[in-house]
Design a protein around this motif. Sequence first.
Motif, PDB file in Angstrom:
ATOM      1  N   ILE A 270      44.164  53.037  53.274  1.00 37.33           N
ATOM      2  CA  ILE A 270      44.220  52.394  51.960  1.00 37.33           C
ATOM      3  C   ILE A 270      43.249  53.116  51.032  1.00 37.33           C
ATOM      4  N   LYS A 271      43.715  53.464  49.832  1.00 35.87           N
ATOM      5  CA  LYS A 271      42.912  54.250  48.885  1.00 35.87           C
ATOM      6  C   LYS A 271      42.181  53.386  47.862  1.00 35.87           C
ATOM      7  N   SER A 272      42.753  52.237  47.520  1.00 35.20           N
ATOM      8  CA  SER A 272      42.132  51.320  46.560  1.00 35.20           C
ATOM      9  C   SER A 272      42.104  49.937  47.173  1.00 35.20           C
ATOM     10  N   ILE A 273      41.078  49.172  46.819  1.00 30.47           N
ATOM     11  CA  ILE A 273      40.903  47.882  47.481  1.00 30.47           C
ATOM     12  C   ILE A 273      40.501  46.820  46.451  1.00 30.47           C
ATOM     13  N   PRO A 274      41.051  45.601  46.578  1.00 34.89           N
ATOM     14  CA  PRO A 274      40.665  44.550  45.647  1.00 34.89           C
ATOM     15  C   PRO A 274      39.267  44.030  45.969  1.00 34.89           C
ATOM     16  N   ILE A 275      38.514  43.763  44.916  1.00 32.73           N
ATOM     17  CA  ILE A 275      37.138  43.298  45.099  1.00 32.73           C
ATOM     18  C   ILE A 275      36.883  42.060  44.256  1.00 32.73           C
ATOM     19  N   ILE A 276      35.845  41.333  44.619  1.00 37.02           N
ATOM     20  CA  ILE A 276      35.278  40.283  43.796  1.00 37.02           C
ATOM     21  C   ILE A 276      33.852  40.716  43.533  1.00 37.02           C
ATOM     22  N   LEU A 277      33.523  40.906  42.272  1.00 37.52           N
ATOM     23  CA  LEU A 277      32.181  41.350  41.906  1.00 37.52           C
ATOM     24  C   LEU A 277      31.254  40.149  41.861  1.00 37.52           C
ATOM     25  N   SER A 278      30.210  40.221  42.682  1.00 31.72           N
ATOM     26  CA  SER A 278      29.232  39.143  42.744  1.00 31.72           C
ATOM     27  C   SER A 278      28.015  39.542  41.938  1.00 31.72           C
ATOM     28  N   GLU A 279      27.441  38.584  41.253  1.00 32.97           N
ATOM     29  CA  GLU A 279      26.262  38.878  40.443  1.00 32.97           C
ATOM     30  C   GLU A 279      24.979  38.492  41.142  1.00 32.97           C
ATOM     31  N   CYS A 280      25.103  37.865  42.331  1.00 32.02           N
ATOM     32  CA  CYS A 280      23.893  37.462  43.055  1.00 32.02           C
ATOM     33  C   CYS A 280      23.350  38.605  43.884  1.00 32.02           C
ATOM     34  N   ASP A 281      22.062  38.536  44.222  1.00 33.71           N
ATOM     35  CA  ASP A 281      21.441  39.556  45.078  1.00 33.71           C
ATOM     36  C   ASP A 281      21.679  39.216  46.519  1.00 33.71           C
TER      37      ASP A 281
ATOM     38  N   PRO B 147      47.632  34.320  56.474  1.00 32.79           N
ATOM     39  CA  PRO B 147      47.488  34.559  55.032  1.00 32.79           C
ATOM     40  C   PRO B 147      46.859  35.928  54.770  1.00 32.79           C
ATOM     41  N   ARG B 148      47.152  36.469  53.601  1.00 34.81           N
ATOM     42  CA  ARG B 148      46.571  37.752  53.229  1.00 34.81           C
ATOM     43  C   ARG B 148      45.051  37.639  53.154  1.00 34.81           C
ATOM     44  N   ARG B 149      44.394  38.767  53.361  1.00 38.07           N
ATOM     45  CA  ARG B 149      42.932  38.814  53.385  1.00 38.07           C
ATOM     46  C   ARG B 149      42.364  38.587  51.982  1.00 38.07           C
ATOM     47  N   LYS B 150      41.177  38.000  51.944  1.00 36.16           N
ATOM     48  CA  LYS B 150      40.484  37.829  50.670  1.00 36.16           C
ATOM     49  C   LYS B 150      39.984  39.196  50.207  1.00 36.16           C
ATOM     50  N   PRO B 151      39.817  39.377  48.904  1.00 38.24           N
ATOM     51  CA  PRO B 151      39.221  40.627  48.411  1.00 38.24           C
ATOM     52  C   PRO B 151      37.803  40.800  48.963  1.00 38.24           C
ATOM     53  N   ILE B 152      37.343  42.025  48.976  1.00 43.82           N
ATOM     54  CA  ILE B 152      35.998  42.358  49.443  1.00 43.82           C
ATOM     55  C   ILE B 152      34.990  41.889  48.385  1.00 43.82           C
ATOM     56  N   SER B 153      33.941  41.230  48.821  1.00 44.45           N
ATOM     57  CA  SER B 153      32.892  40.779  47.908  1.00 44.45           C
ATOM     58  C   SER B 153      31.835  41.880  47.808  1.00 44.45           C
ATOM     59  N   VAL B 154      31.540  42.307  46.569  1.00 38.24           N
ATOM     60  CA  VAL B 154      30.608  43.426  46.359  1.00 38.24           C
ATOM     61  C   VAL B 154      29.596  43.102  45.266  1.00 38.24           C
ATOM     62  N   ARG B 155      28.547  43.911  45.221  1.00 42.57           N
ATOM     63  CA  ARG B 155      27.569  43.875  44.125  1.00 42.57           C
ATOM     64  C   ARG B 155      27.277  45.326  43.735  1.00 42.57           C
ATOM     65  N   LEU B 156      26.773  45.514  42.531  1.00 40.30           N
ATOM     66  CA  LEU B 156      26.436  46.866  42.082  1.00 40.30           C
ATOM     67  C   LEU B 156      25.351  47.460  42.973  1.00 40.30           C
ATOM     68  N   ASN B 157      25.486  48.732  43.291  1.00 42.47           N
ATOM     69  CA  ASN B 157      24.453  49.446  44.034  1.00 42.47           C
ATOM     70  C   ASN B 157      23.280  49.677  43.092  1.00 42.47           C
ATOM     71  N   ARG B 158      22.082  49.402  43.564  1.00 38.15           N
ATOM     72  CA  ARG B 158      20.898  49.472  42.694  1.00 38.15           C
ATOM     73  C   ARG B 158      20.460  50.896  42.374  1.00 38.15           C
ATOM     74  N   THR B 159      20.846  51.861  43.194  1.00 37.13           N
ATOM     75  CA  THR B 159      20.351  53.222  42.989  1.00 37.13           C
ATOM     76  C   THR B 159      21.424  54.209  42.536  1.00 37.13           C
ATOM     77  N   GLU B 160      22.668  53.959  42.863  1.00 36.00           N
ATOM     78  CA  GLU B 160      23.720  54.912  42.521  1.00 36.00           C
ATOM     79  C   GLU B 160      24.720  54.278  41.556  1.00 36.00           C
ATOM     80  N   ILE B 161      24.919  54.944  40.426  1.00 37.67           N
ATOM     81  CA  ILE B 161      25.863  54.454  39.415  1.00 37.67           C
ATOM     82  C   ILE B 161      27.284  54.564  39.962  1.00 37.67           C
TER      83      ILE B 161
END
Length: 186
Positions: free
Chosen positions: A175-186, A141-155
Amino acid sequence: MAKTYNHVNEMPINRPKIVKPSISTEFLAAKVDEINSQYHDYNKLHLAVDKTGQLLQINFTNDEEVEGPLTDWLNMEQVGTYLENYQRMFCLDPNHIDHFFDISEATAILPIDWLRPTRKRPKGIANALIYMRQAYQGIIPRRKPISVRLNRTEIDLFDIIDGNSTYIAAKQIGIKSIPIILSECD
């Protein structure tokens, strides 16, 4: 020579047969360069030309700089066909992220340069390249999107929570662009 007839006196006129020009060595060398830029394992292909300049052999060099033949001596059309098939089977097109990732689960698609890995595991990266190839080829199966959170120091930067090795493999593939899942947890 093909025979045609002169309609005035019906005498045959010998004219040379029009033959489709063969594939050029430059075209094949460009195809090898394209394959080498898309093939992201250890072997690199290159062409060898025989003494007559009529036959070509496709050779490879591995990561230890050991060279070996991949084919026998072939004519240019055979080499062209071989390279097309090789590219179809082994090369990864970085422009088709939907072949690598299940985009339906993604919350966004971001430029890969906006992501920052939080760890690097050599074995995980090696495995990620294998999994990316298998996902692209439809073996797994295709890979899941990358799970990310906002960087605390760099906008406008995101830290990778899960998928660090996949991210590094994606960069190596080009690959130049990548699918992500934005996580709100720390």
